[in-house]
Design an enzyme around this catalytic site. Structure first.
Site: not given
Length: 270
Positions: A10-12, A14, A16, A143, A166
């Site tokens: 998820g590096a793309t 936020g 990440g 979280s 979530y």
């Protein structure tokens, strides 16, 4: 301290993306995962510009599909001689339409699939490489939003709500963290989870209708600490609230519940 090779999921966008730019400056090699090719190349270009001497490589996969998770792990094991850091950061949040129950490619509840099954499958598939590269660290981005899993309705087919899904998936991630840490004790591979920051300025927070309270950089610092701090080299099986070791949801310490979850998880990931 410079790590040799770290994978960020998820590096793309936020946190990440912020993690990618932070760790790029620390040298070594950085493996960036994303599900959108354009965004993935964009963050890779930004990291290369910021840190020309750091090796940046990209891996495309959509974590809603376990077949793609396994295939990505296969590509990494084939291409990468070394991996001593893994940050499971990719996340499916509460969603813009939280009353709409979404499913993964395999038909599992989406948040459970992306936030728990996918990172667990990725760790499992990459364990031979991580162990061969030890000392190695796995950081699971969880979280403080946590809710007990209903084992009579794990896939949340009744009274569905995205944020509750979530929160259940994050408890599952923490339970898996504790289970893996116990299994891997003595191998040189540590596994920890953390709540990085509260209400960061991310697409997921805004999509659910919440107001961001802090920048993504607030989450980067405690996450990078778990990855790099020499004082945490042997720390494993812990949950942190930012920089402080904390108590997770009580269900995470229920050994019977963990055994039930892990048996189901192993069955689902194939």
């Amino acid at each position: 301290m410079t790590r040799h090779t770290t994978l960020i999921t998820g590096a793309t966008q936020g946190m990440g993306r912020a993690l990618a730019l932070d760790l790029a400056l620390r040298g070594g090699a950085l493996l960036l995962h994303g599900r959108d090719r354009g965004r993935l190349e964009d963050v890779a270009d930004a990291a290369r510009t910021a840190a020309p001497d750091t090796a940046i490589r990209t891996y495309l996969a959509d974590l809603f599909d376990l077949d793609q998770v396994h295939a990505m792990a296969d590509r990494i094991r084939t291409a990468e001689p070394y991996l001593d850091g893994l940050i499971n950061n990719a996340v499916a949040g509460g969603g813009a339409e939280p009353r709409t129950r979404e499913l993964s490619h395999q038909g599992h509840e989406l948040r459970f699939a992306v936030n728990h099954l996918a990172p667990y499958a990725l760790i499992r598939d990459l364990l031979p490489l991580l162990a061969a590269s030890a000392p190695a660290r796995v950081v699971n981005v969880a979280s403080m939003g946590q809710e007990a899993i209903d084992f009579d309705d794990v896939m949340f087919e009744r009274d569905y709500e995205g944020l509750h899904a979530y929160c259940r998936s994050k408890v599952a991630m923490i339970m898996a963290t504790f289970d893996l840490a116990a299994e891997l004790r003595g191998t040189g591979v540590t596994v920890n989870a953390l709540h990085p920051a509260h209400l960061m300025d991310t697409e997921g927070v805004r999509a659910y209708g919440l107001t961001p309270a802090v920048s993504t950089q607030e989450g980067v610092r405690p996450t990078v600490r778990l990855l790099l701090d020499p004082e945490l080299a042997t720390t494993t099986g812990r949950y942190f609230d930012r920089f402080t070791e904390a108590r997770a949801h009580e269900q995470a310490y229920d050994t019977e519940a963990r055994e039930r979850l892990m048996a189901l998880t192993r069955d689902l990931i194939g």
